[in-house]
Design a protein around this motif. Structure first.
Motif, PDB file in Angstrom:
ATOM      1  N   GLN A  36      25.763 -65.449  47.391  1.00  0.00           N
ATOM      2  CA  GLN A  36      25.448 -64.104  46.928  1.00  0.00           C
ATOM      3  C   GLN A  36      25.959 -63.024  47.881  1.00  0.00           C
ATOM      4  O   GLN A  36      25.324 -62.001  48.072  1.00  0.00           O
ATOM      5  CB  GLN A  36      23.947 -63.945  46.719  1.00  0.00           C
ATOM      6  CG  GLN A  36      23.415 -64.699  45.534  1.00  0.00           C
ATOM      7  CD  GLN A  36      22.022 -64.222  45.178  1.00  0.00           C
ATOM      8  OE1 GLN A  36      21.164 -64.094  46.042  1.00  0.00           O
ATOM      9  NE2 GLN A  36      21.813 -63.953  43.915  1.00  0.00           N
ATOM     10  N   ILE A  63      21.826 -54.530  44.008  1.00  0.00           N
ATOM     11  CA  ILE A  63      20.564 -54.385  43.284  1.00  0.00           C
ATOM     12  C   ILE A  63      20.825 -54.218  41.793  1.00  0.00           C
ATOM     13  O   ILE A  63      20.162 -54.842  40.960  1.00  0.00           O
ATOM     14  CB  ILE A  63      19.748 -53.202  43.852  1.00  0.00           C
ATOM     15  CG1 ILE A  63      19.251 -53.547  45.256  1.00  0.00           C
ATOM     16  CG2 ILE A  63      18.580 -52.849  42.934  1.00  0.00           C
ATOM     17  CD1 ILE A  63      18.662 -52.365  46.007  1.00  0.00           C
ATOM     18  N   ASN A  64      21.814 -53.407  41.462  1.00  0.00           N
ATOM     19  CA  ASN A  64      22.154 -53.165  40.058  1.00  0.00           C
ATOM     20  C   ASN A  64      22.626 -54.432  39.352  1.00  0.00           C
ATOM     21  O   ASN A  64      22.454 -54.572  38.144  1.00  0.00           O
ATOM     22  CB  ASN A  64      23.230 -52.076  39.970  1.00  0.00           C
ATOM     23  CG  ASN A  64      23.415 -51.558  38.581  1.00  0.00           C
ATOM     24  OD1 ASN A  64      22.451 -51.190  37.911  1.00  0.00           O
ATOM     25  ND2 ASN A  64      24.654 -51.530  38.131  1.00  0.00           N
ATOM     26  N   ASN A  65      23.199 -55.357  40.109  1.00  0.00           N
ATOM     27  CA  ASN A  65      23.695 -56.610  39.531  1.00  0.00           C
ATOM     28  C   ASN A  65      22.735 -57.772  39.748  1.00  0.00           C
ATOM     29  O   ASN A  65      23.121 -58.932  39.663  1.00  0.00           O
ATOM     30  CB  ASN A  65      25.077 -56.932  40.098  1.00  0.00           C
ATOM     31  CG  ASN A  65      26.126 -56.039  39.500  1.00  0.00           C
ATOM     32  OD1 ASN A  65      26.445 -56.147  38.327  1.00  0.00           O
ATOM     33  ND2 ASN A  65      26.642 -55.118  40.297  1.00  0.00           N
ATOM     34  N   ASN A  66      21.486 -57.457  40.063  1.00  0.00           N
ATOM     35  CA  ASN A  66      20.426 -58.450  40.188  1.00  0.00           C
ATOM     36  C   ASN A  66      20.704 -59.497  41.266  1.00  0.00           C
ATOM     37  O   ASN A  66      20.329 -60.662  41.129  1.00  0.00           O
ATOM     38  CB  ASN A  66      20.148 -59.123  38.839  1.00  0.00           C
ATOM     39  CG  ASN A  66      18.776 -59.736  38.798  1.00  0.00           C
ATOM     40  OD1 ASN A  66      17.852 -59.252  39.450  1.00  0.00           O
ATOM     41  ND2 ASN A  66      18.631 -60.799  38.039  1.00  0.00           N
ATOM     42  N   ASN A  68      19.827 -61.054  44.734  1.00  0.00           N
ATOM     43  CA  ASN A  68      18.672 -61.116  45.629  1.00  0.00           C
ATOM     44  C   ASN A  68      19.159 -60.810  47.041  1.00  0.00           C
ATOM     45  O   ASN A  68      19.831 -61.626  47.671  1.00  0.00           O
ATOM     46  CB  ASN A  68      18.031 -62.495  45.568  1.00  0.00           C
ATOM     47  CG  ASN A  68      16.852 -62.618  46.503  1.00  0.00           C
ATOM     48  OD1 ASN A  68      16.507 -61.692  47.224  1.00  0.00           O
ATOM     49  ND2 ASN A  68      16.230 -63.782  46.506  1.00  0.00           N
TER      50      ASN A  68
END
Length: 138
Positions: A36, A63-66, A68
């Motif tokens: 990630q 954050i916008n693309n989920n 973590n």
């Protein structure tokens, strides 16, 4: 990723910066657990206060693309246009502090690929956090 490959990746990513005014490209690459990893580049605007730094672009995009982002291990900051080691600005330090642990490594590069490494707590020791906003506990 070894250092040589990482530096090549940073140079490649810096080409995506939108810098028609300063011509000063910056990339922030965040190493997260697993696969990630994420990055951001600086994005300038003719209305200068609307310019976004690479570090904040990276965090907001993640954050916008989920993604973590709770387990960021390292932050790499690079500009092919800087002779000096490049550190996050104050606003980016505050934004970063919202999402990382204080023992996260921040690796700051110059345009030769040389780097210095500091723990985040050393470059931003007094971040504003939730306890400051909610007030002191009684």
């Amino acid at each position: 990723m070894n250092n040589e490959k990482l530096l090549e990746k940073l140079k490649e990513l810096s080409q995506y910066a939108y810098v028609p005014y300063s011509n000063f490209r910056v990339v922030a690459f965040f190493e997260n657990q697993g696969d990630q990893n994420f990055y951001g580049v600086n994005i300038e605007n003719a209305s200068y206060p609307n310019t976004m730094c690479a570090e904040r672009v990276a965090i907001h995009s993640a954050i916008n693309n989920n993604v973590n982002i709770a387990n960021i291990k390292k932050i790499h900051i690079f500009s092919p246009d800087s002779k000096d080691y490049l550190s996050p600005c104050g606003g980016c330090r505050q934004t970063i502090s919202e999402h990382i642990k204080n023992d996260c490594d921040v690796i700051m590069y110059n345009n030769k690929g040389e780097s210095i490494r500091k723990k985040f707590s050393k470059i931003f020791p007094l971040a504003i956090d939730q306890k400051n906003i909610k007030g002191a506990k009684k």
